[in-house]
Design a protein around this motif. Structure first.
Motif: not given
Length: 467
Positions: A184-194, A329-333, A361-368
């Motif tokens: 579930f955390a893996a999918f939360t991470f993917l949705l948080a990436l935009p 979606i709430a977790g990704s937000l 982009w590298v920093c953003w992905v790492l922060l998420c």
């Protein structure tokens, strides 16, 4: 120099009766307006709009319309409130609980108005840390920034636990709960990436629809499968500890204000934010009351938290399956919020914010990844993490949702309305602001006390998805 939006924003204030008015006084000049933030040497808080003119930028943030802000906020807060509130009715009774839910909803709308006015008066504010810098200087910024990150990560962890519980219920506890949480955390991470909330807002429509549908299904299930021997208590006599422990659920069911500044910063018309806040508080309050009352009437004092566990197995699985998308979606937000605050702290006013640079982009992905990863590790490794969520909510949400709004009003009234004399001219507004601060302090103190006491007496009970 000040931007046009800033000059407009300076004229927006809270009237004595809580309604919006435009000051009859001329707007003070930059020379006469002298709050502490304007003469600090740090460049991270210039008095201009957070994202500035985006016409020629590759990444445009200010695309979030107020309707989508309302949907994102509904997607964020309604699930936790809906799941936890029915149990509050069982502890204090149906009448006190409903009165409290309605009162706190109205009060949250009032404090939202104060936060929105503050943002309009200070377009450079992107998050609670920026607001803390204006109010209290560098220490205020660090404290409120850290609090926002901690609370957002704890809220992410809460949604991960809710997702884990939903998946465990659907699988009849047939799989390892740790692996379910990690999936579930893996999918939360993917949705948080935009990078922009405008992209996430499309998911807000889907998420809001899911949680409302899940709530309606749960009410139907409770109505068609009433608990035997149930009773409905109008008022329940209890001690302060248990009563306040119960009412922390409605108190923190409205704990979404810490995201208001971030959401408003990505609106092309932040002046419309009050429309979003009104829709949010109006809908959530009505839905909370309807859901809590129906679940309590048909299930009675045995209603659990989360309330969906009180339903028959088939209905419980069905409602959890529907609500699962909302938890995701709430977790990704929440994780997006934590990452966005840190990202803007380091890269504000740089090309990495608006351009597709490798470093950005590298920093953003790492922060998420860090935000979701820390939440997942805490949820797995800390046996009393669900209680730590309550402590974090007591310490931070009490101020973000309630107490700080009073400071915002006092600050802007002093600096924009004529100093100490303004407080004398606006006695009603001053009294409300002070009461707001006192209420926030009380909720923080009492909520922290009962949350710590519960966690110390928990004897390391298993995780729950309760926020």
């Amino acid at each position: 120099m000040d931007s046009p939006d800033c000059e407009k924003g300076r004229q927006v204030h809270l009237s004595m009766d809580g309604s919006e008015k435009r000051s009859s006084r001329p707007s003070p000049s930059p020379q006469s307006y002298n709050p502490p933030s304007l003469h600090r040497t740090e460049s991270s808080l210039e008095r201009v709009d957070v994202f500035g003119d985006e016409e020629s930028n590759d990444i445009r943030y200010k695309t979030l319309r107020w309707q989508f802000v309302a949907l994102l906020m509904i997607a964020e807060i309604v699930s936790n409130g809906m799941l936890a509130l029915p149990s509050a009715l069982a502890v204090v009774g149906i009448v006190p609980a409903v009165i409290l839910i309605v009162f706190l909803g109205m009060f949250a709308l009032f404090t939202a108005k104060l936060l929105i006015d503050f943002k309009l008066n200070h377009p450079e504010v992107h998050n609670m840390g920026d607001a803390g810098y204006i109010l209290f200087g560098p220490i205020g910024r660090e404290v409120l920034s850290a609090g926002t990150i901690i609370f957002a990560i704890c809220a992410t962890g809460s949604e991960l636990l809710s997702g884990q519980l939903a998946l465990s219920t659907l699988s009849d506890q047939g799989f390892c709960s740790m692996w379910l949480l990690l999936i579930f955390a893996a999918f939360t991470f993917l949705l948080a990436l935009p990078r922009t909330l405008g992209h996430l807002s499309r998911l807000g429509i889907f998420s809001s629809g899911l949680i409302v549908f899940a709530g309606v299904l749960a009410m139907i299930a409770a109505g068609t499968n009433p608990a035997e021997g149930r009773r409905v208590d109008i008022v329940v006599k209890t001690d302060f500890y248990h009563a306040f422990l119960a009412i922390t659920n409605p108190v923190f069911a409205y704990a979404g204000h810490f995201m208001f500044f971030i959401l408003m910063s990505e609106m092309p018309r932040p002046q419309d934010a009050m429309k979003a806040a009104t829709c949010l508080q109006g809908f959530s309050t009505a839905f909370y009351v309807a859901f809590s009352v129906v679940m309590y009437i048909f299930i009675g004092p045995t209603v659990q938290s989360p309330a969906l566990l009180s339903l028959p197995p088939l209905w419980s699985k069905t409602t959890f399956a529907v609500a699962l998308g909302n938890f995701l979606i709430a977790g990704s937000l929440y994780s997006h919020t934590a990452a966005k605050l840190v990202f803007m702290r380091f890269f504000r006013r740089t090309r990495h914010v608006h351009s597709h640079t490798v470093l950005g982009w590298v920093c953003w992905v790492l922060l998420c990844l860090v935000a979701v990863g820390v939440a997942a590790v805490l949820a797995i490794a800390v046996p009393i993490f669900s209680y730590l969520i309550g402590i974090a909510a007591a310490i931070f949400a009490s101020w973000y949702t309630y107490g700080l709004a009073g400071f915002f009003w006092l600050h802007d009234t002093y600096h924009l309305e004529g100093g100490w004399k303004a407080f004398g001219l606006r006695r009603v507004g001053t009294a409300f602001a002070l009461l707001t601060i006192l209420l926030g302090a009380f909720i923080c103190g009492a909520g922290t006390y009962v949350s710590v006491k519960v966690s110390s007496c928990s004897h390391f009970r298993p995780h729950s998805a309760e926020a």
